[in-house]
Design a protein around this motif. Sequence first.
Motif, PDB file in Angstrom:
ATOM      1  N   ILE A 108      39.115  29.428  40.213  1.00  0.00           N
ATOM      2  CA  ILE A 108      38.968  30.653  39.711  1.00  0.00           C
ATOM      3  C   ILE A 108      37.593  30.714  38.350  1.00  0.00           C
ATOM      4  O   ILE A 108      37.953  30.080  37.529  1.00  0.00           O
ATOM      5  CB  ILE A 108      40.227  31.355  39.012  1.00  0.00           C
ATOM      6  CG1 ILE A 108      41.272  30.926  39.799  1.00  0.00           C
ATOM      7  CG2 ILE A 108      39.900  32.695  38.492  1.00  0.00           C
ATOM      8  CD1 ILE A 108      41.138  31.758  41.308  1.00  0.00           C
ATOM      9  N   GLY A 109      36.435  31.395  38.832  1.00  0.00           N
ATOM     10  CA  GLY A 109      35.572  31.435  37.954  1.00  0.00           C
ATOM     11  C   GLY A 109      35.125  32.782  37.429  1.00  0.00           C
ATOM     12  O   GLY A 109      35.514  33.711  37.962  1.00  0.00           O
ATOM     13  N   GLY A 110      34.129  32.778  36.667  1.00  0.00           N
ATOM     14  CA  GLY A 110      33.770  33.836  35.696  1.00  0.00           C
ATOM     15  C   GLY A 110      33.624  33.937  34.304  1.00  0.00           C
ATOM     16  O   GLY A 110      34.339  33.432  33.622  1.00  0.00           O
ATOM     17  N   SER A 111      32.846  35.003  33.889  1.00  0.00           N
ATOM     18  CA  SER A 111      32.425  34.741  32.212  1.00  0.00           C
ATOM     19  C   SER A 111      33.964  35.321  31.560  1.00  0.00           C
ATOM     20  O   SER A 111      33.973  35.005  30.536  1.00  0.00           O
ATOM     21  CB  SER A 111      31.577  35.766  31.847  1.00  0.00           C
ATOM     22  OG  SER A 111      30.300  35.323  32.546  1.00  0.00           O
ATOM     23  N   HIS A 112      34.563  36.151  32.333  1.00  0.00           N
ATOM     24  CA  HIS A 112      35.860  36.783  31.536  1.00  0.00           C
ATOM     25  C   HIS A 112      36.979  36.944  32.851  1.00  0.00           C
ATOM     26  O   HIS A 112      36.653  37.080  33.886  1.00  0.00           O
ATOM     27  CB  HIS A 112      35.698  37.956  31.161  1.00  0.00           C
ATOM     28  CG  HIS A 112      34.735  38.859  31.816  1.00  0.00           C
ATOM     29  ND1 HIS A 112      35.171  39.631  33.105  1.00  0.00           N
ATOM     30  CD2 HIS A 112      33.479  39.431  31.792  1.00  0.00           C
ATOM     31  CE1 HIS A 112      34.283  40.312  33.674  1.00  0.00           C
ATOM     32  NE2 HIS A 112      33.005  40.068  32.790  1.00  0.00           N
ATOM     33  N   GLY A 113      38.067  36.608  32.507  1.00  0.00           N
ATOM     34  CA  GLY A 113      39.239  36.935  33.280  1.00  0.00           C
ATOM     35  C   GLY A 113      39.997  35.807  33.897  1.00  0.00           C
ATOM     36  O   GLY A 113      40.964  35.933  34.572  1.00  0.00           O
ATOM     37  N   LYS A 114      39.189  34.660  33.853  1.00  0.00           N
ATOM     38  CA  LYS A 114      39.543  33.633  34.615  1.00  0.00           C
ATOM     39  C   LYS A 114      40.852  33.147  34.223  1.00  0.00           C
ATOM     40  O   LYS A 114      41.673  32.729  35.038  1.00  0.00           O
ATOM     41  CB  LYS A 114      38.332  32.436  34.802  1.00  0.00           C
ATOM     42  CG  LYS A 114      38.162  32.032  33.342  1.00  0.00           C
ATOM     43  CD  LYS A 114      36.767  30.884  33.816  1.00  0.00           C
ATOM     44  CE  LYS A 114      36.184  30.759  32.348  1.00  0.00           C
ATOM     45  NZ  LYS A 114      35.504  31.745  31.549  1.00  0.00           N
ATOM     46  N   THR A 115      41.060  33.022  33.067  1.00  0.00           N
ATOM     47  CA  THR A 115      42.525  32.498  32.623  1.00  0.00           C
ATOM     48  C   THR A 115      43.688  33.411  32.972  1.00  0.00           C
ATOM     49  O   THR A 115      44.526  32.797  33.709  1.00  0.00           O
ATOM     50  CB  THR A 115      42.497  32.662  30.882  1.00  0.00           C
ATOM     51  OG1 THR A 115      41.587  31.464  30.516  1.00  0.00           O
ATOM     52  CG2 THR A 115      43.801  31.759  30.528  1.00  0.00           C
ATOM     53  N   THR A 116      43.344  34.590  32.978  1.00  0.00           N
ATOM     54  CA  THR A 116      44.397  35.908  33.409  1.00  0.00           C
ATOM     55  C   THR A 116      44.721  35.640  34.734  1.00  0.00           C
ATOM     56  O   THR A 116      45.936  35.648  35.360  1.00  0.00           O
ATOM     57  CB  THR A 116      44.060  37.012  32.763  1.00  0.00           C
ATOM     58  OG1 THR A 116      43.940  37.128  31.225  1.00  0.00           O
ATOM     59  CG2 THR A 116      45.105  38.092  33.376  1.00  0.00           C
ATOM     60  N   ILE A 117      43.574  35.505  35.537  1.00  0.00           N
ATOM     61  CA  ILE A 117      43.706  35.541  36.958  1.00  0.00           C
ATOM     62  C   ILE A 117      44.423  34.133  37.480  1.00  0.00           C
ATOM     63  O   ILE A 117      45.231  34.403  38.127  1.00  0.00           O
ATOM     64  CB  ILE A 117      42.498  35.829  37.592  1.00  0.00           C
ATOM     65  CG1 ILE A 117      41.764  37.009  37.222  1.00  0.00           C
ATOM     66  CG2 ILE A 117      42.474  35.553  39.220  1.00  0.00           C
ATOM     67  CD1 ILE A 117      40.391  36.987  37.858  1.00  0.00           C
ATOM     68  N   THR A 118      44.164  33.172  36.914  1.00  0.00           N
ATOM     69  CA  THR A 118      44.744  31.986  37.054  1.00  0.00           C
ATOM     70  C   THR A 118      46.186  31.924  36.850  1.00  0.00           C
ATOM     71  O   THR A 118      46.751  31.524  37.640  1.00  0.00           O
ATOM     72  CB  THR A 118      44.119  30.850  36.562  1.00  0.00           C
ATOM     73  OG1 THR A 118      42.722  30.678  36.739  1.00  0.00           O
ATOM     74  CG2 THR A 118      44.820  29.426  36.900  1.00  0.00           C
ATOM     75  N   SER A 119      46.367  32.372  35.466  1.00  0.00           N
ATOM     76  CA  SER A 119      47.734  32.684  35.094  1.00  0.00           C
ATOM     77  C   SER A 119      48.666  33.492  36.166  1.00  0.00           C
ATOM     78  O   SER A 119      49.829  33.398  36.393  1.00  0.00           O
ATOM     79  CB  SER A 119      47.898  33.165  33.906  1.00  0.00           C
ATOM     80  OG  SER A 119      47.121  32.331  32.840  1.00  0.00           O
ATOM     81  N   MET A 120      48.265  34.501  36.402  1.00  0.00           N
ATOM     82  CA  MET A 120      48.838  35.643  37.213  1.00  0.00           C
ATOM     83  C   MET A 120      49.105  34.776  38.570  1.00  0.00           C
ATOM     84  O   MET A 120      50.129  34.979  39.320  1.00  0.00           O
ATOM     85  CB  MET A 120      47.848  36.676  37.912  1.00  0.00           C
ATOM     86  CG  MET A 120      47.802  37.896  36.679  1.00  0.00           C
ATOM     87  SD  MET A 120      47.034  39.287  37.376  1.00  0.00           S
ATOM     88  CE  MET A 120      46.852  40.437  35.871  1.00  0.00           C
ATOM     89  N   ILE A 121      48.053  34.126  39.261  1.00  0.00           N
ATOM     90  CA  ILE A 121      48.400  33.324  40.721  1.00  0.00           C
ATOM     91  C   ILE A 121      49.393  32.453  40.584  1.00  0.00           C
ATOM     92  O   ILE A 121      50.250  32.309  41.343  1.00  0.00           O
ATOM     93  CB  ILE A 121      46.905  32.794  40.772  1.00  0.00           C
ATOM     94  CG1 ILE A 121      46.017  33.605  41.342  1.00  0.00           C
ATOM     95  CG2 ILE A 121      47.361  31.851  42.155  1.00  0.00           C
ATOM     96  CD1 ILE A 121      44.540  33.055  41.378  1.00  0.00           C
ATOM     97  N   LEU A 122      49.755  31.640  39.346  1.00  0.00           N
ATOM     98  CA  LEU A 122      50.562  30.805  39.135  1.00  0.00           C
ATOM     99  C   LEU A 122      51.833  31.386  38.985  1.00  0.00           C
ATOM    100  O   LEU A 122      52.885  30.889  39.259  1.00  0.00           O
ATOM    101  CB  LEU A 122      50.220  29.737  37.966  1.00  0.00           C
ATOM    102  CG  LEU A 122      48.858  29.008  38.239  1.00  0.00           C
ATOM    103  CD1 LEU A 122      48.819  28.143  36.857  1.00  0.00           C
ATOM    104  CD2 LEU A 122      49.168  27.724  39.334  1.00  0.00           C
ATOM    105  N   HIS A 123      52.012  32.356  38.330  1.00  0.00           N
ATOM    106  CA  HIS A 123      53.033  33.313  38.036  1.00  0.00           C
ATOM    107  C   HIS A 123      53.691  33.531  39.455  1.00  0.00           C
ATOM    108  O   HIS A 123      54.925  33.381  39.595  1.00  0.00           O
ATOM    109  CB  HIS A 123      52.970  34.210  37.256  1.00  0.00           C
ATOM    110  CG  HIS A 123      54.271  35.295  36.998  1.00  0.00           C
ATOM    111  ND1 HIS A 123      55.080  34.953  36.149  1.00  0.00           N
ATOM    112  CD2 HIS A 123      54.555  36.233  37.791  1.00  0.00           C
ATOM    113  CE1 HIS A 123      56.010  36.058  36.365  1.00  0.00           C
ATOM    114  NE2 HIS A 123      55.724  36.804  37.032  1.00  0.00           N
ATOM    115  N   VAL A 124      52.978  34.185  40.357  1.00  0.00           N
ATOM    116  CA  VAL A 124      53.474  34.688  41.419  1.00  0.00           C
ATOM    117  C   VAL A 124      53.842  33.440  42.409  1.00  0.00           C
ATOM    118  O   VAL A 124      54.889  33.552  43.209  1.00  0.00           O
ATOM    119  CB  VAL A 124      52.183  35.406  42.091  1.00  0.00           C
ATOM    120  CG1 VAL A 124      52.530  35.855  43.633  1.00  0.00           C
ATOM    121  CG2 VAL A 124      51.906  36.865  41.594  1.00  0.00           C
ATOM    122  N   LEU A 125      53.210  32.509  42.370  1.00  0.00           N
ATOM    123  CA  LEU A 125      53.692  31.132  43.412  1.00  0.00           C
ATOM    124  C   LEU A 125      54.825  30.628  42.898  1.00  0.00           C
ATOM    125  O   LEU A 125      55.680  30.322  43.662  1.00  0.00           O
ATOM    126  CB  LEU A 125      52.365  30.150  43.272  1.00  0.00           C
ATOM    127  CG  LEU A 125      50.972  30.561  43.924  1.00  0.00           C
ATOM    128  CD1 LEU A 125      50.111  29.566  43.614  1.00  0.00           C
ATOM    129  CD2 LEU A 125      51.178  30.848  45.365  1.00  0.00           C
TER     130      LEU A 125
END
Length: 451
Positions: A108-125
């Motif tokens: 998950i890459g990007g200047s912003h949002g990558k921590t939140t997106i990675t965290s969302m994915i891990l929460h859902v999994l």
Amino acid sequence: MQIHFIAIGGSAMHNLALALEHKGYVVTGSDDVIFEPSKSRLEQKNLLPLEFGWFPEKIHDELDAVILGMHAKPDNPELLKAQQLGLKIYSYPEFLFEQSKHKTRVVIGGSHGKTTITSMILHVLDYNDINVDYMVGAQLEGFDRMVHLTEENDFIVLEGDEYLSSPIDRRPKFHLYQPNIALLSGIAWDHINVFPTYENYVEQFRIFVDSIVKGGSITYNEEDSEVKNVVEATENPIRKFPYITPKYRVEEGVTLLDTPEGEMPIEVFGKHNLNNLAGAKWICQQMGVDEADFYEAVASFVGASKRLEKIAESSNKVAYKDFAHSPSKVRATTMAVKEQYPQRKLIACLELHTYSSLNLDFLKEYDGALDSADEALVFYSPEAIKIKRLQEVSSAQIEKAFNKQGVNVFTDANTFKEYLFSQEFDETALLLMSSGNYGGLDFGKLKSHFQ
């Protein structure tokens, strides 16, 4: 396996050390200073160095590898000894790739949002009992560590940071992962001490997209024009999945997400977080999670640590703190809180703390970033500018850069704290944005104003 960490105390490094100890490796390490919570967490697993400093005698032929942290210098005595002995030396991202060569790598890459997106994915999994390896840049509720490595899991989910890999490897971390499945959330100039021009910064994301394994995929935020340009221009034979912000509305302080099953209340809020959610959904579906199962799981996601984290609330006032410091993050976070509490006065506080944010040439990027706030407070320490050996910045220059009438600029921590604690917070939303601590702000005392 015997692994030695040079600069074991860093946020990322100590989590990797804990993950390898959990995996059964023999782990040692050194550092010249270690702060909390790293110190206590290492101590709990008997990984805390007995004394601080660098000790070449810790480097010997029995080591299988040395992992070098960014905090170390190129002339570090332990590093020089490891080079002299011809030991295998890894940067943090190199070692993660070595551990995941035979897995499906989701980056998950990007200047912003990558921590939140990675965290969302891990929460859902996790909610759906899908076990994966991972590395994420923030502590998550329900997870012991920020890094988890196994032999048996098929997937590894990695937050793809664009900062440098190590003192002797100047490549951005996310260039080393070679993802099978990738996401790109946004591009907004940052880290100008490393990437001195906007064009040079954007080029790192082109390289990232080109590094995706042939036949892999890129999920990308179509609403970000620079991301769209980078992804559409690549000649890498990969599948491309664009996403946009889903429909939602806010009613009485609750964000309602439009789903195929109707409106669903969710814990996170703000257009940028809804955009992050759309990207996370695409990735989870590629990892085998049904859409309905994704929505059920994400409804309970409360956010990553330090990302729009609610620290205090009573009937008519609320306080949040957020890691936001770059212009794009400050703008998005301020807008999100105002949208969530439109009837309340929004006091937005920002500490200019990083190299980029204190750079006179970069300051103009903050133009309009605090426009959503009813009252804007900006704090910076002239001492920090001296330490970073930057050109002196005046309060007038900061006021001009933000281009917002009535912005209050503070250069003294005590004056800032006195002003903040003198406020009446009734019918107010307070937002504190910083990667620092405002010169020692007492958050416990602040919370007492919201009882």
